[in-house]
Design an enzyme around this catalytic site. Structure first.
Site, PDB file in Angstrom:
ATOM      1  N   ASP A   1      -9.021   3.023   1.418  1.00 32.15           N
ATOM      2  CA  ASP A   1      -9.520   3.727   0.233  1.00 32.15           C
ATOM      3  C   ASP A   1      -8.437   3.884  -0.833  1.00 32.15           C
ATOM      4  O   ASP A   1      -8.664   3.634  -2.008  1.00 32.15           O
ATOM      5  CB  ASP A   1     -10.125   5.096   0.602  1.00 32.15           C
ATOM      6  CG  ASP A   1      -9.176   5.976   1.414  1.00 32.15           C
ATOM      7  OD1 ASP A   1      -8.089   5.510   1.826  1.00 32.15           O
ATOM      8  OD2 ASP A   1      -9.521   7.147   1.649  1.00 32.15           O
TER       9      ASP A   1
ATOM     10  N   ASP B   1      -1.143   5.824  -1.185  1.00 30.67           N
ATOM     11  CA  ASP B   1      -0.467   6.928  -1.851  1.00 30.67           C
ATOM     12  C   ASP B   1       1.038   6.792  -1.538  1.00 30.67           C
ATOM     13  O   ASP B   1       1.737   6.032  -2.193  1.00 30.67           O
ATOM     14  CB  ASP B   1      -1.089   8.223  -1.311  1.00 30.67           C
ATOM     15  CG  ASP B   1      -0.617   9.465  -2.002  1.00 30.67           C
ATOM     16  OD1 ASP B   1      -0.267   9.390  -3.182  1.00 30.67           O
ATOM     17  OD2 ASP B   1      -0.599  10.544  -1.368  1.00 30.67           O
TER      18      ASP B   1
ATOM     19  N   LEU C   1      -0.591   2.729   5.644  1.00 30.02           N
ATOM     20  CA  LEU C   1      -0.775   1.278   5.751  1.00 30.02           C
ATOM     21  C   LEU C   1       0.450   0.590   6.305  1.00 30.02           C
ATOM     22  O   LEU C   1       0.341  -0.396   7.026  1.00 30.02           O
ATOM     23  CB  LEU C   1      -1.179   0.686   4.415  1.00 30.02           C
ATOM     24  CG  LEU C   1      -2.668   0.837   4.136  1.00 30.02           C
ATOM     25  CD1 LEU C   1      -3.059   0.062   2.912  1.00 30.02           C
ATOM     26  CD2 LEU C   1      -3.507   0.373   5.321  1.00 30.02           C
TER      27      LEU C   1
ATOM     28  N   LYS D   1      -1.903   4.363  -5.964  1.00 30.79           N
ATOM     29  CA  LYS D   1      -1.110   5.345  -6.726  1.00 30.79           C
ATOM     30  C   LYS D   1       0.358   4.977  -6.562  1.00 30.79           C
ATOM     31  O   LYS D   1       1.079   5.601  -5.785  1.00 30.79           O
ATOM     32  CB  LYS D   1      -1.302   6.739  -6.104  1.00 30.79           C
ATOM     33  CG  LYS D   1      -2.450   7.552  -6.636  1.00 30.79           C
ATOM     34  CD  LYS D   1      -2.249   9.017  -6.232  1.00 30.79           C
ATOM     35  CE  LYS D   1      -3.371   9.517  -5.382  1.00 30.79           C
ATOM     36  NZ  LYS D   1      -3.201  10.914  -4.913  1.00 30.79           N
TER      37      LYS D   1
ATOM     38  N   ASP E   1     -12.005  12.369   0.346  1.00 25.34           N
ATOM     39  CA  ASP E   1     -12.357  13.776   0.557  1.00 25.34           C
ATOM     40  C   ASP E   1     -11.263  14.732   0.119  1.00 25.34           C
ATOM     41  O   ASP E   1     -10.118  14.340  -0.119  1.00 25.34           O
ATOM     42  CB  ASP E   1     -12.590  14.022   2.051  1.00 25.34           C
ATOM     43  CG  ASP E   1     -11.263  14.039   2.835  1.00 25.34           C
ATOM     44  OD1 ASP E   1     -10.491  13.071   2.689  1.00 25.34           O
ATOM     45  OD2 ASP E   1     -10.997  15.026   3.538  1.00 25.34           O
TER      46      ASP E   1
HETATM   47  P1  IMP Z   1      -0.505   7.411   2.380  1.00 25.42           P
HETATM   48  O1  IMP Z   1      -0.180   7.244   3.833  1.00 25.42           O
HETATM   49  O2  IMP Z   1       0.284   8.516   1.751  1.00 25.42           O
HETATM   50  O3  IMP Z   1      -0.474   6.150   1.582  1.00 25.42           O
HETATM   51  O4  IMP Z   1      -1.926   8.057   2.346  1.00 25.42           O
HETATM   52  C1  IMP Z   1      -3.044   7.364   2.434  1.00 25.42           C
HETATM   53  C2  IMP Z   1      -4.172   8.248   2.899  1.00 25.42           C
HETATM   54  O5  IMP Z   1      -4.086   9.578   2.385  1.00 25.42           O
HETATM   55  C3  IMP Z   1      -5.429   7.655   2.342  1.00 25.42           C
HETATM   56  O6  IMP Z   1      -5.986   6.767   3.254  1.00 25.42           O
HETATM   57  C4  IMP Z   1      -6.286   8.872   2.078  1.00 25.42           C
HETATM   58  O7  IMP Z   1      -7.046   9.151   3.213  1.00 25.42           O
HETATM   59  C5  IMP Z   1      -5.310  10.005   1.835  1.00 25.42           C
HETATM   60  N1  IMP Z   1      -5.136  10.253   0.372  1.00 25.42           N
HETATM   61  C6  IMP Z   1      -4.082   9.926  -0.395  1.00 25.42           C
HETATM   62  N2  IMP Z   1      -4.265  10.289  -1.674  1.00 25.42           N
HETATM   63  C7  IMP Z   1      -5.490  10.857  -1.712  1.00 25.42           C
HETATM   64  C8  IMP Z   1      -6.265  11.413  -2.793  1.00 25.42           C
HETATM   65  O8  IMP Z   1      -5.898  11.464  -3.977  1.00 25.42           O
HETATM   66  N3  IMP Z   1      -7.492  11.892  -2.432  1.00 25.42           N
HETATM   67  C9  IMP Z   1      -7.963  11.856  -1.148  1.00 25.42           C
HETATM   68  N4  IMP Z   1      -7.273  11.330  -0.134  1.00 25.42           N
HETATM   69  C10 IMP Z   1      -6.038  10.850  -0.399  1.00 25.42           C
HETATM   70 MG    MG Z   2      -7.673   7.061   4.343  1.00 28.68          MG
END
Ligand code: IMP
Ligand code: MG
Length: 187
Positions: A108, A111, A116, A139, A167
């Site tokens: 989705d 961040d 990933l 992002k 969510d």
């Molecule tokens: P990362 O590991 O920080 O890249 O986070 C990824 C996961 O965090 C995504 O798969 C989302 O489930 C959640 N996430 C990150 N940013 C957002 C946001 O703005 N809204 C909702 N979920 C987010």
């Molecule tokens: Mg996710």
């Protein structure tokens, strides 16, 4: 987060729509074409990272024409609210051997990149024929680990977003658009 008890509570948390349902649909059509080009008729396995990517997966899989199987994995990095714990846990794994598959991870949002980064490492170790990552949202300004998707449909600024599968405390996944979440308590 405040308790969500009514439709009004939901609406109050939608600060503004940043990507409309039409824009989502248009970009997903293009992503489907791109995937068809990449694989040129060869079968693929779309691996949806739950829960956030389930809506995107449902639309994306209908935008491709190559033979397509679907798999699910649950990776959790946000346990509640809007703050990342930094810990990525695989809470549900694929139920199949992927060594004979061209795999696309369907996410989705990227961040910090931690989720990933970990999922890719885990799946690469299982020796798929090939591995790509397609994310609905990116992002890049929030990255903590160096990670780039093969395809990102939309690049967004550092907003916390909800809707279309994403969510906040498990609500808002059913909104048909992507919206900026209203973080302020009084609006
Ligand atoms: P990362 O590991 O920080 O890249 O986070 C990824 C996961 O965090 C995504 O798969 C989302 O489930 C959640 N996430 C990150 N940013 C957002 C946001 O703005 N809204 C909702 N979920 C987010
Ligand atoms: Mg996710």
């Amino acid at each position: 987060m405040d308790e969500i008890r009514s439709v009004e509570d939901v609406n109050r948390k939608v600060k503004r729509v940043i990507i409309t349902a039409q824009e989502l649909s248009d970009q997903i059509k293009e992503a489907g074409k791109k995937i068809d080009e990449w694989y040129d008729g060869r079968p693929i396995l779309l691996v949806s990272i739950l829960k956030g990517s389930f809506v995107f997966l449902a639309d994306l899989c209908r935008a491709v024409t190559v033979p397509c199987q679907i798999g699910f994995m649950c990776a959790k990095s946000y346990y509640s609210g809007t703050v990342s714990t930094g810990v990525v846990k695989i809470t549900m794994d694929l139920d199949m051997d992927i060594s004979n598959y061209n795999v696309i991870i369907v996410e989705d949002i990227i961040d910090t990149g931690r989720t990933l980064n970990d999922v890719v490492k885990i799946l690469k170790a299982r020796n798929p024929l090939s591995l790509r990552v397609v994310t609905l949202l990116d992002k890049p300004s929030r990255r903590l680990v160096d990670f780039k998707a093969d395809l990102a449909l939309f690049t967004i600024p550092d907003y916390f977003v909800i809707g279309y599968g994403l969510d906040c405390a498990e609500y808002f996944r059913n909104l048909p658009y992507i919206a900026e979440y209203n973080l302020s308590e009084n609006e």
